[in-house]
Write an enzyme that holds these catalytic residues in place. Structure first.
Site, PDB file in Angstrom:
ATOM      1  N   ARG A  34       0.924  -1.095   0.004  1.00 18.19           N
ATOM      2  CA  ARG A  34       0.148  -0.033  -0.114  1.00 18.19           C
ATOM      3  C   ARG A  34       0.862   1.365  -0.018  1.00 18.19           C
ATOM      4  O   ARG A  34       1.708   1.247   0.708  1.00 18.19           O
ATOM      5  CB  ARG A  34      -0.874  -0.217   1.133  1.00 18.19           C
ATOM      6  CG  ARG A  34      -1.711  -1.219   1.116  1.00 18.19           C
ATOM      7  CD  ARG A  34      -3.260  -0.957   2.084  1.00 18.19           C
ATOM      8  NE  ARG A  34      -3.672  -2.389   1.793  1.00 18.19           N
ATOM      9  CZ  ARG A  34      -4.399  -2.805   0.726  1.00 18.19           C
ATOM     10  NH1 ARG A  34      -4.638  -1.975  -0.094  1.00 18.19           N
ATOM     11  NH2 ARG A  34      -4.958  -4.082   0.984  1.00 18.19           N
ATOM     12  N   ASP A  35       0.526   2.191  -0.824  1.00 18.14           N
ATOM     13  CA  ASP A  35       1.204   3.317  -0.808  1.00 18.14           C
ATOM     14  C   ASP A  35       1.134   4.097   0.312  1.00 18.14           C
ATOM     15  O   ASP A  35      -0.173   4.133   0.994  1.00 18.14           O
ATOM     16  CB  ASP A  35       0.448   4.422  -1.827  1.00 18.14           C
ATOM     17  CG  ASP A  35       1.411   5.580  -2.452  1.00 18.14           C
ATOM     18  OD1 ASP A  35       2.055   5.561  -3.501  1.00 18.14           O
ATOM     19  OD2 ASP A  35       1.518   6.473  -1.377  1.00 18.14           O
ATOM     20  N   ILE A  36       2.113   4.896   1.011  1.00 21.75           N
ATOM     21  CA  ILE A  36       2.204   5.524   2.337  1.00 21.75           C
ATOM     22  C   ILE A  36       1.267   6.729   2.030  1.00 21.75           C
ATOM     23  O   ILE A  36       0.935   7.255   3.283  1.00 21.75           O
ATOM     24  CB  ILE A  36       3.555   5.904   2.673  1.00 21.75           C
ATOM     25  CG1 ILE A  36       3.824   6.101   3.909  1.00 21.75           C
ATOM     26  CG2 ILE A  36       4.192   6.893   1.808  1.00 21.75           C
ATOM     27  CD1 ILE A  36       5.259   5.932   4.521  1.00 21.75           C
ATOM     28  N   ASN A  92       4.703   7.102 -13.027  1.00 19.49           N
ATOM     29  CA  ASN A  92       5.325   8.027 -13.268  1.00 19.49           C
ATOM     30  C   ASN A  92       6.809   7.996 -13.538  1.00 19.49           C
ATOM     31  O   ASN A  92       7.519   7.039 -12.991  1.00 19.49           O
ATOM     32  CB  ASN A  92       5.296   8.971 -11.887  1.00 19.49           C
ATOM     33  CG  ASN A  92       3.794   9.234 -11.570  1.00 19.49           C
ATOM     34  OD1 ASN A  92       2.857   9.686 -12.281  1.00 19.49           O
ATOM     35  ND2 ASN A  92       3.488   9.166 -10.076  1.00 19.49           N
ATOM     36  N   GLU A 100       9.162  10.166  -8.180  1.00 24.89           N
ATOM     37  CA  GLU A 100      10.081  10.437  -7.029  1.00 24.89           C
ATOM     38  C   GLU A 100      11.053   9.299  -6.466  1.00 24.89           C
ATOM     39  O   GLU A 100      11.865   9.551  -6.140  1.00 24.89           O
ATOM     40  CB  GLU A 100       8.872  10.796  -5.672  1.00 24.89           C
ATOM     41  CG  GLU A 100       8.185  12.039  -6.160  1.00 24.89           C
ATOM     42  CD  GLU A 100       7.141  12.088  -4.903  1.00 24.89           C
ATOM     43  OE1 GLU A 100       7.064  11.423  -3.949  1.00 24.89           O
ATOM     44  OE2 GLU A 100       6.223  13.152  -5.186  1.00 24.89           O
ATOM     45  N   VAL A 101      10.498   8.078  -6.584  1.00 28.51           N
ATOM     46  CA  VAL A 101      11.328   7.065  -6.290  1.00 28.51           C
ATOM     47  C   VAL A 101      11.803   6.191  -7.755  1.00 28.51           C
ATOM     48  O   VAL A 101      11.070   5.689  -8.386  1.00 28.51           O
ATOM     49  CB  VAL A 101      10.222   6.113  -5.488  1.00 28.51           C
ATOM     50  CG1 VAL A 101      11.320   4.931  -4.882  1.00 28.51           C
ATOM     51  CG2 VAL A 101       9.861   6.791  -4.289  1.00 28.51           C
ATOM     52  N   HIS A 105       7.775   1.261 -10.542  1.00 28.93           N
ATOM     53  CA  HIS A 105       6.517   1.004  -9.539  1.00 28.93           C
ATOM     54  C   HIS A 105       5.336   1.329 -10.348  1.00 28.93           C
ATOM     55  O   HIS A 105       5.107   2.463 -11.127  1.00 28.93           O
ATOM     56  CB  HIS A 105       6.498   1.622  -7.994  1.00 28.93           C
ATOM     57  CG  HIS A 105       6.815   3.269  -8.288  1.00 28.93           C
ATOM     58  ND1 HIS A 105       8.020   3.797  -8.254  1.00 28.93           N
ATOM     59  CD2 HIS A 105       5.952   4.129  -7.995  1.00 28.93           C
ATOM     60  CE1 HIS A 105       7.946   5.012  -8.350  1.00 28.93           C
ATOM     61  NE2 HIS A 105       6.665   5.418  -8.173  1.00 28.93           N
TER      62      HIS A 105
HETATM   63  P1  DGP Z   1       6.336   8.537  -7.871  1.00 30.68           P
HETATM   64  O1  DGP Z   1       7.568   7.995  -7.856  1.00 30.68           O
HETATM   65  O2  DGP Z   1       6.028  10.081  -8.368  1.00 30.68           O
HETATM   66  O3  DGP Z   1       5.276   7.553  -8.436  1.00 30.68           O
HETATM   67  O4  DGP Z   1       5.578   8.559  -6.291  1.00 30.68           O
HETATM   68  C1  DGP Z   1       6.100   7.627  -5.261  1.00 30.68           C
HETATM   69  C2  DGP Z   1       5.037   7.027  -4.555  1.00 30.68           C
HETATM   70  O5  DGP Z   1       5.613   6.225  -3.372  1.00 30.68           O
HETATM   71  C3  DGP Z   1       4.199   8.104  -3.639  1.00 30.68           C
HETATM   72  O6  DGP Z   1       2.883   7.996  -4.102  1.00 30.68           O
HETATM   73  C4  DGP Z   1       4.554   7.965  -2.362  1.00 30.68           C
HETATM   74  C5  DGP Z   1       5.079   6.521  -2.284  1.00 30.68           C
HETATM   75  N1  DGP Z   1       6.043   6.321  -1.223  1.00 30.68           N
HETATM   76  C6  DGP Z   1       7.180   6.882  -1.130  1.00 30.68           C
HETATM   77  N2  DGP Z   1       7.802   6.340   0.044  1.00 30.68           N
HETATM   78  C7  DGP Z   1       7.134   5.457   0.330  1.00 30.68           C
HETATM   79  C8  DGP Z   1       7.360   4.399   1.480  1.00 30.68           C
HETATM   80  O7  DGP Z   1       8.307   4.422   2.362  1.00 30.68           O
HETATM   81  N3  DGP Z   1       6.510   3.376   1.718  1.00 30.68           N
HETATM   82  C9  DGP Z   1       5.272   3.366   0.867  1.00 30.68           C
HETATM   83  N4  DGP Z   1       4.406   2.278   1.250  1.00 30.68           N
HETATM   84  N5  DGP Z   1       5.183   4.243  -0.057  1.00 30.68           N
HETATM   85  C10 DGP Z   1       6.019   5.480  -0.227  1.00 30.68           C
END
Ligand code: DGP
Length: 121
Positions: A34-36, A92, A100-101, A105
């Protein structure tokens, strides 16, 4: 294209068990959690276990079994989550995609009407 992978990104740490996650599904090649920062009642991230920075990197270089395992995870997430009325899958990518990451994903987002795909720039 430079597909250099940073093994210190946060999803690599999740895969190594260094950071906890709320796992939805896992197989040999993929993890779904699950997204945080959920944008809808259903917001799951599906990631490959291999070191791929982006969708285009994964599509170009992942082995067939990795790609099949990834899509099997997508199927399991869609089967198990409340998305019978539909969902949005998006990835993205790099600067213009506001990634961002830097570990590939796929967002699976649903559980409510999502509106149009993009707002005007
Ligand atoms: P993007 O790279 O722009 O698709 O966004 C990264 C997504 O990852 C964002 O919706 C928040 C999520 N996210 C970032 N850090 C963590 C984390 O440590 N745990 C989880 N479960 N989700 C995260």
């Amino acid at each position: 294209m430079d597909f250099t992978y940073d093994p210190e990104n946060i999803f690599a740490k999740i895969l190594r068990g260094e950071i906890p996650n709320d796992t939805v599904y896992e197989n040999d090649h993929a993890l779904a959690f699950r997204d945080i920062n959920p944008q809808a009642p259903v917001h799951v991230l599906v990631i490959p276990k291999g070191p791929y920075v982006s969708l285009d990197h994964f599509a170009a270089e992942a082995a067939p079994e990795e790609q099949l395992g990834f899509m099997a995870a997508v199927a399991e997430v869609c089967r198990g989550e409340a998305v019978a009325n539909g969902f949005r899958a998006l990835s993205n990518t790099r600067r213009d995609g506001v990634q961002e990451v830097p570990h590939f994903h796929l967002h699976i987002i649903g559980g409510r009407p999502l509106g149009r795909m993009l707002s005007p720039a």
